[in-house]
Design a protein around this motif. Sequence first.
Motif, PDB file in Angstrom:
ATOM      1  N   PHE A  23       0.883  -1.246   0.036  1.00 50.65           N
ATOM      2  CA  PHE A  23      -0.136  -0.128   0.020  1.00 50.65           C
ATOM      3  C   PHE A  23       0.843   1.070   0.099  1.00 50.65           C
ATOM      4  N   ALA A  24       0.590   2.232  -0.846  1.00 51.06           N
ATOM      5  CA  ALA A  24       1.515   3.497  -0.928  1.00 51.06           C
ATOM      6  C   ALA A  24       0.993   4.343   0.207  1.00 51.06           C
ATOM      7  N   VAL A  25       1.851   4.366   1.121  1.00 49.06           N
ATOM      8  CA  VAL A  25       1.623   4.969   2.525  1.00 49.06           C
ATOM      9  C   VAL A  25       1.284   6.484   2.125  1.00 49.06           C
ATOM     10  N   LYS A  26       1.916   7.096   1.380  1.00 51.83           N
ATOM     11  CA  LYS A  26       1.501   8.417   1.134  1.00 51.83           C
ATOM     12  C   LYS A  26       0.061   8.943   0.730  1.00 51.83           C
ATOM     13  N   SER A  27      -0.558   7.912   0.203  1.00 51.20           N
ATOM     14  CA  SER A  27      -1.817   8.303  -0.214  1.00 51.20           C
ATOM     15  C   SER A  27      -2.949   8.676   0.913  1.00 51.20           C
ATOM     16  N   MET A  53       4.089  -2.294   2.947  1.00 53.33           N
ATOM     17  CA  MET A  53       3.939  -0.768   2.599  1.00 53.33           C
ATOM     18  C   MET A  53       4.918  -0.378   1.632  1.00 53.33           C
ATOM     19  N   ASP A  54       4.512   0.756   1.081  1.00 60.36           N
ATOM     20  CA  ASP A  54       5.572   1.367   0.200  1.00 60.36           C
ATOM     21  C   ASP A  54       5.634   2.719   0.911  1.00 60.36           C
ATOM     22  N   VAL A  55       6.854   2.843   1.382  1.00 60.82           N
ATOM     23  CA  VAL A  55       7.110   4.246   2.181  1.00 60.82           C
ATOM     24  C   VAL A  55       8.229   5.263   1.260  1.00 60.82           C
ATOM     25  N   VAL A  84      16.802  -1.488  -8.338  1.00 57.46           N
ATOM     26  CA  VAL A  84      16.873   0.103  -9.074  1.00 57.46           C
ATOM     27  C   VAL A  84      15.671   0.487  -9.665  1.00 57.46           C
ATOM     28  N   ARG A  85      15.446   1.849  -9.445  1.00 60.86           N
ATOM     29  CA  ARG A  85      14.221   2.325 -10.229  1.00 60.86           C
ATOM     30  C   ARG A  85      14.611   2.989 -11.278  1.00 60.86           C
ATOM     31  N   VAL A  86      14.026   2.439 -12.414  1.00 63.13           N
ATOM     32  CA  VAL A  86      14.630   2.769 -13.875  1.00 63.13           C
ATOM     33  C   VAL A  86      13.453   3.710 -14.250  1.00 63.13           C
ATOM     34  N   VAL A 146       9.899   0.101 -11.026  1.00 64.26           N
ATOM     35  CA  VAL A 146       9.283   1.172 -12.158  1.00 64.26           C
ATOM     36  C   VAL A 146       8.036   1.666 -11.471  1.00 64.26           C
ATOM     37  N   HIS A 147       7.900   2.950 -11.639  1.00 65.18           N
ATOM     38  CA  HIS A 147       6.454   3.824 -11.244  1.00 65.18           C
ATOM     39  C   HIS A 147       6.416   4.949 -12.344  1.00 65.18           C
ATOM     40  N   ILE A 148       5.478   4.763 -13.153  1.00 65.15           N
ATOM     41  CA  ILE A 148       5.351   5.922 -14.135  1.00 65.15           C
ATOM     42  C   ILE A 148       4.562   6.926 -13.802  1.00 65.15           C
ATOM     43  N   GLY A 149       3.647   6.966 -12.683  1.00 65.28           N
ATOM     44  CA  GLY A 149       2.814   7.906 -12.553  1.00 65.28           C
ATOM     45  C   GLY A 149       1.425   7.524 -11.810  1.00 65.28           C
ATOM     46  N   SER A 150       0.493   8.557 -11.708  1.00 60.99           N
ATOM     47  CA  SER A 150      -0.421   8.167 -10.802  1.00 60.99           C
ATOM     48  C   SER A 150      -1.766   8.855 -11.600  1.00 60.99           C
ATOM     49  N   GLN A 151      -2.814   8.154 -11.155  1.00 59.60           N
ATOM     50  CA  GLN A 151      -4.399   8.136 -11.976  1.00 59.60           C
ATOM     51  C   GLN A 151      -4.144   8.098 -13.273  1.00 59.60           C
ATOM     52  N   GLY A 202       5.101  -0.642  -9.250  1.00 59.51           N
ATOM     53  CA  GLY A 202       4.683   0.649  -8.834  1.00 59.51           C
ATOM     54  C   GLY A 202       3.411   0.635  -8.536  1.00 59.51           C
ATOM     55  N   GLY A 203       2.874   1.821  -8.621  1.00 58.12           N
ATOM     56  CA  GLY A 203       1.239   1.937  -8.078  1.00 58.12           C
ATOM     57  C   GLY A 203       0.711   2.831  -9.514  1.00 58.12           C
ATOM     58  N   GLY A 204      -0.259   3.643  -9.326  1.00 61.36           N
ATOM     59  CA  GLY A 204      -0.786   4.514 -10.355  1.00 61.36           C
ATOM     60  C   GLY A 204      -1.891   3.992 -11.117  1.00 61.36           C
ATOM     61  N   LEU A 205      -2.735   3.042 -10.873  1.00 62.68           N
ATOM     62  CA  LEU A 205      -3.798   2.461 -11.498  1.00 62.68           C
ATOM     63  C   LEU A 205      -5.082   3.722 -11.076  1.00 62.68           C
ATOM     64  N   ILE A 244       3.637  -4.542  -6.259  1.00 65.17           N
ATOM     65  CA  ILE A 244       2.736  -3.202  -6.822  1.00 65.17           C
ATOM     66  C   ILE A 244       2.723  -2.612  -5.652  1.00 65.17           C
ATOM     67  N   GLU A 245       2.390  -1.374  -5.848  1.00 65.91           N
ATOM     68  CA  GLU A 245       2.264  -0.298  -4.884  1.00 65.91           C
ATOM     69  C   GLU A 245       1.136   0.715  -5.095  1.00 65.91           C
ATOM     70  N   PRO A 246      -0.084   0.183  -5.020  1.00 61.48           N
ATOM     71  CA  PRO A 246      -1.327   0.846  -5.138  1.00 61.48           C
ATOM     72  C   PRO A 246      -1.611   1.775  -4.223  1.00 61.48           C
ATOM     73  N   GLY A 247      -1.976   3.066  -4.253  1.00 62.72           N
ATOM     74  CA  GLY A 247      -2.510   3.953  -3.310  1.00 62.72           C
ATOM     75  C   GLY A 247      -3.752   4.158  -3.434  1.00 62.72           C
ATOM     76  N   ARG A 248      -4.066   5.045  -4.494  1.00 62.72           N
ATOM     77  CA  ARG A 248      -5.159   5.846  -4.973  1.00 62.72           C
ATOM     78  C   ARG A 248      -6.227   4.854  -5.033  1.00 62.72           C
ATOM     79  N   ASN A 249      -5.985   3.812  -5.788  1.00 62.49           N
ATOM     80  CA  ASN A 249      -7.203   2.606  -6.269  1.00 62.49           C
ATOM     81  C   ASN A 249      -7.654   2.135  -5.129  1.00 62.49           C
ATOM     82  N   ALA A 278      -8.042   9.373  -0.867  1.00 61.29           N
ATOM     83  CA  ALA A 278      -6.594   9.447  -1.071  1.00 61.29           C
ATOM     84  C   ALA A 278      -6.210  10.814  -1.584  1.00 61.29           C
ATOM     85  N   TYR A 279      -4.977  11.230  -0.990  1.00 61.79           N
ATOM     86  CA  TYR A 279      -4.185  12.410  -1.248  1.00 61.79           C
ATOM     87  C   TYR A 279      -5.244  13.617  -0.681  1.00 61.79           C
ATOM     88  N   GLY A 280      -6.131  13.186   0.375  1.00 62.33           N
ATOM     89  CA  GLY A 280      -6.958  14.252   0.830  1.00 62.33           C
ATOM     90  C   GLY A 280      -6.288  14.706   2.354  1.00 62.33           C
TER      91      GLY A 280
HETATM   92  C1  PLP Z   1       2.838   7.931  -5.513  1.00 54.52           C
HETATM   93  C2  PLP Z   1       3.411   6.646  -5.665  1.00 54.52           C
HETATM   94  C3  PLP Z   1       2.590   5.102  -5.567  1.00 54.52           C
HETATM   95  C4  PLP Z   1       1.279   5.338  -5.429  1.00 54.52           C
HETATM   96  O1  PLP Z   1       0.608   5.646  -6.781  1.00 54.52           O
HETATM   97  P1  PLP Z   1      -0.823   5.551  -6.783  1.00 54.52           P
HETATM   98  O2  PLP Z   1      -1.392   6.493  -7.915  1.00 54.52           O
HETATM   99  O3  PLP Z   1      -1.772   6.314  -5.190  1.00 54.52           O
HETATM  100  O4  PLP Z   1      -1.282   4.312  -6.835  1.00 54.52           O
HETATM  101  C5  PLP Z   1       3.500   4.150  -5.724  1.00 54.52           C
HETATM  102  N1  PLP Z   1       4.853   3.969  -5.816  1.00 54.52           N
HETATM  103  C6  PLP Z   1       5.497   5.205  -5.859  1.00 54.52           C
HETATM  104  C7  PLP Z   1       6.874   5.169  -6.043  1.00 54.52           C
HETATM  105  C8  PLP Z   1       4.877   6.206  -5.737  1.00 54.52           C
HETATM  106  O5  PLP Z   1       5.617   7.723  -5.777  1.00 54.52           O
END
Ligand code: PLP
Length: 421
Positions: free
Chosen positions: A57-61, A78-80, A148-150, A198-203, A237-240, A274-279, A374-376
């Motif tokens: 779980f992406a803790v930052k969300s 947890m992804d911190v 290594v994050r690419v 790898v983590h290419i972005g969010s939403q 990564g996360g991002g879905l 995988i590191e989903p947060g928002r979803n 998430a992100y609130g």
């Molecule tokens: C922000 C982030 C996530 C979570 O992204 P979501 O869009 O919330 O799923 C996962 N991994 C990394 C490295 C991030 O920076």
Amino acid sequence: MDHFLYRDGHLHAEDVPLSRIAAEVGTPVYVYSAATLTRHFGLFRQALDWTDHLVCFAVKSNSNLAVLKLMGDLGAGMDVVSGGEYARARAAGVPGDRIVFSGVGKTVPEMRMAIEGGIRQFNVESEPEMRALSAVAAGMGATVPIAVRVNPDVDAKTHEKIATGKSDNKFGIPISRAVEVYAEAAALPGLQVMGIDVHIGSQLTDLDPFRAAYAKVADLTTALRAEGHRITRLDLGGGLGIPYRRDNNAPPLPIEYGEVIREAVGHLGCEIEIEPGRNIVGNAGVLLSEVIYVKNGQDRDFLIVDAAMNDLLRPAMYGAHHDIVPLVEPAVGAGVHAYDVVGPVCESGDTFQKGAELPEMAAGGLVAFRSAGAYGAVMASEYNSRPLVPEVLVRGDHFAVIRPRPTYEEMLGRDSVPEWL
Ligand SMILES: *Cc1c(COP(=O)(O)O)cnc(C)c1O
């Protein structure tokens, strides 16, 4: 699907009428549904049940301890991205071997803290960081697992502030130089190379960017193995994305995302993270707010509510949309009225939505901002000296305040005035 539904004319979180929480805790307040969190986590686990995996779980969300404990007890990793998040994950009872440490700027004290407390892996994002981590670990007599994050140079087709996988973003090392970087990593004394991150972005609302990035990761896995590296773990990564508008096409489901992963990297025999947060948490939360005034402007009507940009920053920061719904269900065929929904903060950016269609509202009326889990609360501040917004967790027919609203005394008590003033 979430558990915020009208029942007997009133919006509920599971079996609790939201108006009851507003009355007992006051507004503004975030409310999360445990059943929704549980359900969403289960969907990701199910999407990867074809292989060894860990859903981190992406803790930052959403980093409330109660939310983290709920997720951790379900088996989540947890992804911190900071020492503070690491401390939260541990305080919530998550063992170190389920914690992944991400982020471009890990400091030496943060590295030390995670090595002492236990860590599943560090996702390193640059060569200087890799060297620093090796030195810290070796100095402690430890060898730490790393990926290594690419940066795959893939356009995630999302808001520019949350796209992270293009070559002009600050994240990761260019995938074109990965072979060279892994060679150095393997030679460093404090590191044990385990995988690729790898983590290419969010939403993200389209699976194609994931497909493109994961295909590059698969190629890299093969290339690194040919160089003699043991790559046994892929952190994808996360991002879905999630639906922020009821009436919109919904983004792909976790099960479809899991299929994309299987197609791209399933043949490699790696453990998948995988590191989903928002979803997981986005649609598991709402922000409740009360109308302070209805103000008739020159050519528009303003709904001035008691939530503001300091409580929910996404609209001001990203131009994000949150559906705003009344807690009392509008009667069938009732008319709608267009309001600009704004907060009390002294900035024009403190606007949640222009022309929101709501039933006729009056002072004292209650609304919910949907998809706010998430992100609130994590981005909330006390700007304008508005006490930090509280949080509530609902499960079934009961609820608990999981972060109380500070009193003015508590808020002021954190400052101190030097005696020489
Ligand atoms: C922000 C982030 C996530 C979570 O992204 P979501 O869009 O919330 O799923 C996962 N991994 C990394 C490295 C991030 O920076």
